[in-house]
Enzyme design. Structure first.
Site, PDB file in Angstrom:
ATOM      1  N   ARG A   1     -10.439  -6.149 -12.903  1.00 54.36           N
ATOM      2  CA  ARG A   1     -11.255  -6.925 -11.973  1.00 54.36           C
ATOM      3  C   ARG A   1     -12.456  -6.057 -11.585  1.00 54.36           C
ATOM      4  O   ARG A   1     -12.317  -5.086 -10.858  1.00 54.36           O
ATOM      5  CB  ARG A   1     -10.418  -7.351 -10.779  1.00 54.36           C
ATOM      6  CG  ARG A   1      -9.256  -8.261 -11.197  1.00 54.36           C
ATOM      7  CD  ARG A   1      -8.132  -8.300 -10.193  1.00 54.36           C
ATOM      8  NE  ARG A   1      -7.529  -6.986 -10.029  1.00 54.36           N
ATOM      9  CZ  ARG A   1      -6.643  -6.706  -9.073  1.00 54.36           C
ATOM     10  NH1 ARG A   1      -6.270  -7.640  -8.213  1.00 54.36           N
ATOM     11  NH2 ARG A   1      -6.130  -5.499  -8.982  1.00 54.36           N
TER      12      ARG A   1
ATOM     13  N   ASP B   1      -1.663  -2.190  -9.244  1.00 56.03           N
ATOM     14  CA  ASP B   1      -3.112  -2.017  -9.283  1.00 56.03           C
ATOM     15  C   ASP B   1      -3.396  -0.583  -9.693  1.00 56.03           C
ATOM     16  O   ASP B   1      -2.887   0.368  -9.080  1.00 56.03           O
ATOM     17  CB  ASP B   1      -3.739  -2.322  -7.923  1.00 56.03           C
ATOM     18  CG  ASP B   1      -3.741  -3.804  -7.603  1.00 56.03           C
ATOM     19  OD1 ASP B   1      -3.449  -4.620  -8.507  1.00 56.03           O
ATOM     20  OD2 ASP B   1      -4.022  -4.157  -6.447  1.00 56.03           O
TER      21      ASP B   1
ATOM     22  N   GLU C   1      -1.874   0.386  -5.746  1.00 58.25           N
ATOM     23  CA  GLU C   1      -1.035  -0.551  -4.991  1.00 58.25           C
ATOM     24  C   GLU C   1       0.125  -1.019  -5.857  1.00 58.25           C
ATOM     25  O   GLU C   1       0.041  -1.008  -7.091  1.00 58.25           O
ATOM     26  CB  GLU C   1      -1.846  -1.780  -4.526  1.00 58.25           C
ATOM     27  CG  GLU C   1      -2.865  -1.483  -3.450  1.00 58.25           C
ATOM     28  CD  GLU C   1      -3.464  -2.744  -2.834  1.00 58.25           C
ATOM     29  OE1 GLU C   1      -2.879  -3.835  -3.004  1.00 58.25           O
ATOM     30  OE2 GLU C   1      -4.518  -2.635  -2.185  1.00 58.25           O
TER      31      GLU C   1
ATOM     32  N   LYS D   1       0.834  -1.206   0.000  1.00 57.37           N
ATOM     33  CA  LYS D   1       0.000   0.000   0.000  1.00 57.37           C
ATOM     34  C   LYS D   1       0.869   1.257   0.000  1.00 57.37           C
ATOM     35  O   LYS D   1       0.688   2.163  -0.815  1.00 57.37           O
ATOM     36  CB  LYS D   1      -0.910   0.001   1.229  1.00 57.37           C
ATOM     37  CG  LYS D   1      -1.742  -1.253   1.440  1.00 57.37           C
ATOM     38  CD  LYS D   1      -2.774  -1.455   0.363  1.00 57.37           C
ATOM     39  CE  LYS D   1      -3.765  -2.561   0.727  1.00 57.37           C
ATOM     40  NZ  LYS D   1      -3.176  -3.896   0.862  1.00 57.37           N
TER      41      LYS D   1
ATOM     42  N   LYS E   1      -8.517   1.637   4.304  1.00 59.52           N
ATOM     43  CA  LYS E   1      -8.059   0.249   4.256  1.00 59.52           C
ATOM     44  C   LYS E   1      -6.829   0.046   5.132  1.00 59.52           C
ATOM     45  O   LYS E   1      -6.043   0.971   5.354  1.00 59.52           O
ATOM     46  CB  LYS E   1      -7.755  -0.168   2.814  1.00 59.52           C
ATOM     47  CG  LYS E   1      -6.768   0.702   2.064  1.00 59.52           C
ATOM     48  CD  LYS E   1      -6.703   0.260   0.597  1.00 59.52           C
ATOM     49  CE  LYS E   1      -5.817   1.173  -0.236  1.00 59.52           C
ATOM     50  NZ  LYS E   1      -5.799   0.776  -1.666  1.00 59.52           N
TER      51      LYS E   1
ATOM     52  N   ARG F   1     -15.252  -3.477  -4.201  1.00 54.69           N
ATOM     53  CA  ARG F   1     -13.986  -4.183  -4.363  1.00 54.69           C
ATOM     54  C   ARG F   1     -14.030  -5.030  -5.625  1.00 54.69           C
ATOM     55  O   ARG F   1     -14.943  -5.819  -5.815  1.00 54.69           O
ATOM     56  CB  ARG F   1     -13.714  -5.073  -3.150  1.00 54.69           C
ATOM     57  CG  ARG F   1     -13.675  -4.313  -1.832  1.00 54.69           C
ATOM     58  CD  ARG F   1     -13.609  -5.261  -0.652  1.00 54.69           C
ATOM     59  NE  ARG F   1     -14.790  -6.129  -0.581  1.00 54.69           N
ATOM     60  CZ  ARG F   1     -14.905  -7.165   0.232  1.00 54.69           C
ATOM     61  NH1 ARG F   1     -13.911  -7.470   1.050  1.00 54.69           N
ATOM     62  NH2 ARG F   1     -16.004  -7.900   0.230  1.00 54.69           N
TER      63      ARG F   1
ATOM     64  N   ASN G   1       2.103  -4.478  -5.789  1.00 57.52           N
ATOM     65  CA  ASN G   1       2.109  -5.811  -5.187  1.00 57.52           C
ATOM     66  C   ASN G   1       3.420  -6.534  -5.494  1.00 57.52           C
ATOM     67  O   ASN G   1       3.764  -6.724  -6.666  1.00 57.52           O
ATOM     68  CB  ASN G   1       0.928  -6.617  -5.707  1.00 57.52           C
ATOM     69  CG  ASN G   1      -0.399  -6.014  -5.287  1.00 57.52           C
ATOM     70  OD1 ASN G   1      -0.890  -6.280  -4.194  1.00 57.52           O
ATOM     71  ND2 ASN G   1      -0.980  -5.180  -6.137  1.00 57.52           N
TER      72      ASN G   1
ATOM     73  N   ARG H   1      -5.126  -4.994 -12.865  1.00 52.57           N
ATOM     74  CA  ARG H   1      -3.856  -5.595 -12.461  1.00 52.57           C
ATOM     75  C   ARG H   1      -2.923  -5.566 -13.678  1.00 52.57           C
ATOM     76  O   ARG H   1      -3.204  -6.172 -14.711  1.00 52.57           O
ATOM     77  CB  ARG H   1      -4.058  -7.015 -11.964  1.00 52.57           C
ATOM     78  CG  ARG H   1      -2.780  -7.845 -11.805  1.00 52.57           C
ATOM     79  CD  ARG H   1      -1.746  -7.227 -10.854  1.00 52.57           C
ATOM     80  NE  ARG H   1      -2.264  -6.921  -9.548  1.00 52.57           N
ATOM     81  CZ  ARG H   1      -2.369  -7.807  -8.555  1.00 52.57           C
ATOM     82  NH1 ARG H   1      -1.998  -9.065  -8.754  1.00 52.57           N
ATOM     83  NH2 ARG H   1      -2.847  -7.436  -7.389  1.00 52.57           N
TER      84      ARG H   1
END
Length: 315
Positions: A224, A272, A280, A124, A159, A232, A282, A209
């Site tokens: 997504r 993301d 984000e 994050k 979050k 979400r 990842n 993604r």
């Protein structure tokens, strides 16, 4: 080449969509040997980092998909490469594993993603290094700062900093309904730091993604898309994945980050992006290999093993 996968239990794999399985399958197709171990299998004894690793043989069937030899203690440096593919939560046990992997590196092991790089890139918080691509963001445990941020932006997402799969994400609209309760819950009454971001309405088009492999960009993203009133898009939260070509903005973000993150020891990264904003970075166990390949024909696993072989060859 002997490839050791540090991963979650193989019995939990959903092989029709698991990215680690796609890596394994492509590695075996090229004649490499694959091994599996879990974090609890790693030990430091007499100064050497070892693991109780099992050689894995793929069966080619969907359900009973592998056979495993008996576990044997092997020094991690005996493998050509160790791939860190353990899912979060990024708790202290995860951090201890990175310390052991870092020590194994000093003994000659090749580990991807690099353990120090994983520790240095909270998934994050890392977006703060690339603030030109982010929505307005606040990181704090202070309730009044959060309330002030909400008053300014009116529609916000809150979050935890250590979640995955969309866990613990809340949206608070202009009416502020339940803001106090959410702050208390996520910060554990001011004892835990969280992230607050301005809500990005383009989430309805998907949380994209974007994969970076070996400093290069996979040309397709997996959007997504949230379902049934959800905010979400995460597949684990019921989102539907739709592969699509990268937009101009997607490419700008990805091509800026890809070489920098690769130089830091991150062979595989999953960005993301919602709308035009990076949300984000990842680095623990990025996924979506199979969904992109199935929908576009672009072989993500082949690109990954190409990058792995190139990195080990020193190219």
């Amino acid at each position: 080449m002997k490839i050791a996968f540090l991963t979650d239990p193989l019995s939990q794999f959903k092989t029709y969509k698991d990215s680690t399985f796609a890596m394994m399958r492509e590695a075996v197709r090229r004649g490499h040997s694959i091994y599996a171990m879990e974090p609890q299998d790693i030990a430091l004894e007499n100064g050497v980092v070892t693991a109780a690793a099992r050689q894995i043989h793929l069966t080619g069937t969907a359900d009973d998909w592998y056979r495993a030899d008996a576990a044997t203690d092997v020094a991690l440096k005996a493998f050509d490469v160790v791939l860190q593919r353990k899912d979060p939560p990024f708790d202290m046990e995860y951090i201890y594993a990175t310390y052991l992997l870092e020590l194994a590196e000093q003994q000659g092991a090749r580990v991807f993603n690099k353990p120090t790089a994983i520790r240095n890139h909270n998934e994050k918080l890392s977006i703060a290094q690339f603030s030109q691509f982010t929505a307005p963001t606040l990181v704090t445990r202070d309730a009044e700062r959060i309330r002030a941020f909400h008053r300014e932006h009116r529609d916000v997402i809150l979050k935890p900093l250590d979640g995955m799969g969309g866990m613990g994400i809340f949206r608070i609209g202009a009416d502020g309904m339940n803001l106090g309760s959410v702050i208390e819950t996520l910060t554990d009454n001011g004892s835990r730091t969280i992230m607050v971001q301005r809500y990005i309405p383009e989430i309805v088009q998907g949380d994209k993604r974007i994969l970076l492999i070996g400093g290069k960009v996979v040309p397709f993203a997996l959007a997504r898309i949230p379902q049934h009133g959800e905010i979400r898009g995460n597949l684990a939260a019921g989102g539907v994945g739709v592969a699509q070509a990268l937009s101009e903005r997607d490419l700008e973000i990805a091509q800026t980050l890809a070489p920098q993150l690769y130089q830091r020891g991150l062979l595989l990264v999953g960005l993301d992006v919602i709308g035009s904003c990076l949300t984000e970075v990842n680095v623990t166990s990025p996924t979506c290999f199979q969904e992109i390949t199935q929908q576009t024909g672009f072989d993500v696993a082949a690109m990954f093993i190409d990058a792995l072989e190139s990195a080990l060859a020193g190219n």
